[in-house]
Design a protein around this motif. Sequence first.
Motif, PDB file in Angstrom:
ATOM      1  N   GLN A  62       2.340   1.882  -3.417  1.00 35.98           N
ATOM      2  CA  GLN A  62       1.327   2.413  -4.330  1.00 35.98           C
ATOM      3  C   GLN A  62       1.111   3.900  -4.074  1.00 35.98           C
ATOM      4  OE1 GLN A  62      -0.273   0.745  -6.985  1.00 35.98           O
ATOM      5  NE2 GLN A  62      -0.674   2.914  -7.399  1.00 35.98           N
ATOM      6  N   ARG A  63       1.111   4.282  -2.804  1.00 36.51           N
ATOM      7  CA  ARG A  63       0.933   5.701  -2.477  1.00 36.51           C
ATOM      8  C   ARG A  63       2.121   6.534  -2.964  1.00 36.51           C
ATOM      9  NH1 ARG A  63      -2.053   6.805   3.209  1.00 36.51           N
ATOM     10  NH2 ARG A  63      -1.412   8.875   2.579  1.00 36.51           N
ATOM     11  N   ASP A  90       3.268  10.487  -9.615  1.00 39.53           N
ATOM     12  CA  ASP A  90       2.407  10.865 -10.741  1.00 39.53           C
ATOM     13  C   ASP A  90       1.753  12.220 -10.488  1.00 39.53           C
ATOM     14  OD1 ASP A  90       3.011   8.510 -12.040  1.00 39.53           O
ATOM     15  OD2 ASP A  90       1.214   7.462 -11.345  1.00 39.53           O
ATOM     16  N   ARG A  91       1.309  12.424  -9.255  1.00 42.97           N
ATOM     17  CA  ARG A  91       0.661  13.687  -8.899  1.00 42.97           C
ATOM     18  C   ARG A  91       1.655  14.849  -8.977  1.00 42.97           C
ATOM     19  NH1 ARG A  91      -1.533  11.746  -4.917  1.00 42.97           N
ATOM     20  NH2 ARG A  91      -0.165  12.412  -3.225  1.00 42.97           N
ATOM     21  N   GLN A 151       0.826  -1.203   0.000  1.00 45.14           N
ATOM     22  CA  GLN A 151       0.000   0.000   0.000  1.00 45.14           C
ATOM     23  C   GLN A 151       0.866   1.260   0.000  1.00 45.14           C
ATOM     24  OE1 GLN A 151      -2.604   0.288   3.389  1.00 45.14           O
ATOM     25  NE2 GLN A 151      -3.746   2.036   2.562  1.00 45.14           N
ATOM     26  N   ASP A 202       3.995   5.761  -5.611  1.00 42.13           N
ATOM     27  CA  ASP A 202       3.817   5.841  -7.068  1.00 42.13           C
ATOM     28  C   ASP A 202       2.788   6.907  -7.421  1.00 42.13           C
ATOM     29  OD1 ASP A 202       5.669   3.856  -7.448  1.00 42.13           O
ATOM     30  OD2 ASP A 202       4.188   2.253  -7.749  1.00 42.13           O
ATOM     31  N   ASP A 203       1.678   6.901  -6.694  1.00 41.40           N
ATOM     32  CA  ASP A 203       0.622   7.888  -6.952  1.00 41.40           C
ATOM     33  C   ASP A 203       1.124   9.304  -6.682  1.00 41.40           C
ATOM     34  OD1 ASP A 203      -1.055   5.793  -7.568  1.00 41.40           O
ATOM     35  OD2 ASP A 203      -2.075   5.781  -5.617  1.00 41.40           O
ATOM     36  N   ARG A 204       1.929   9.446  -5.647  1.00 41.40           N
ATOM     37  CA  ARG A 204       2.463  10.780  -5.326  1.00 41.40           C
ATOM     38  C   ARG A 204       3.361  11.286  -6.441  1.00 41.40           C
ATOM     39  NH1 ARG A 204       5.412  12.440   0.289  1.00 41.40           N
ATOM     40  NH2 ARG A 204       3.226  12.578   0.930  1.00 41.40           N
TER      41      ARG A 204
END
Length: 226
Positions: A205-206, A212-213, A202, A208-210
């Motif tokens: 994933q956070r 991208d953001r 988890q 990776d998302d950060r």
Amino acid sequence: MLINTPVLLIVGPTAAGKTGLAVSLAQQFNGEIINADSRQVYRWMDIGTAKPSPHERDQAPHHLLDILDPDHNFDLATFLSLAREAISGIQERGRLPIVVGGTGQYIWALVEGWQVPKVAPDLEFRAAKNAEMEKHGPEYIYLQLQQANPQRAAQLDSRNVRRVIRALEVHRAQASQPRTPEDPPKALTDCMILGVTLDREQLYQRIDDRVDRMMSQGLEEEVRNL
């Protein structure tokens, strides 16, 4: 001299939710937040350091954010001085100091009351040691520190060349200067440390998302401007 105050410290890996937790607790317990991230002190490094957003800063007072331009040096000794000053000010206002950030060395130095000499960077010395490291390897530099200051060497990872060279730099400067009486350590005597974490999958994933953001928010342009 001891800092006799309840202090809350929040630690944890990148993207674990430290900032959001700090803001929420500051609102609930009349707190003020002290940044303990070695890069969020710099102006114009907002996206890449995941600095608290303007909205989050509006929710609670923040300290040690945006205090330097990126071409200025910021070190542990400076952090300790400013953080202790901020804690005292928050105390005087009758509020809860909340120290939060991802630079673990800053957190533990504050909690344990480390005494850190204020030694200005010696760029020529660093360049020379980096050249030696390139030629002979990091263990060669680490051996120099072991011989000069075994106690400090035992505290460092031999692969962390930057810190090993800094330790040699400090030792060299102290050896060439007369010793002066040091202030007694300022340890935290009443504090709570909250470690924030997530399941590894988890958390990744956070992260990776950060990233991208960050890219969508303009990280590349921020770096170009810097």
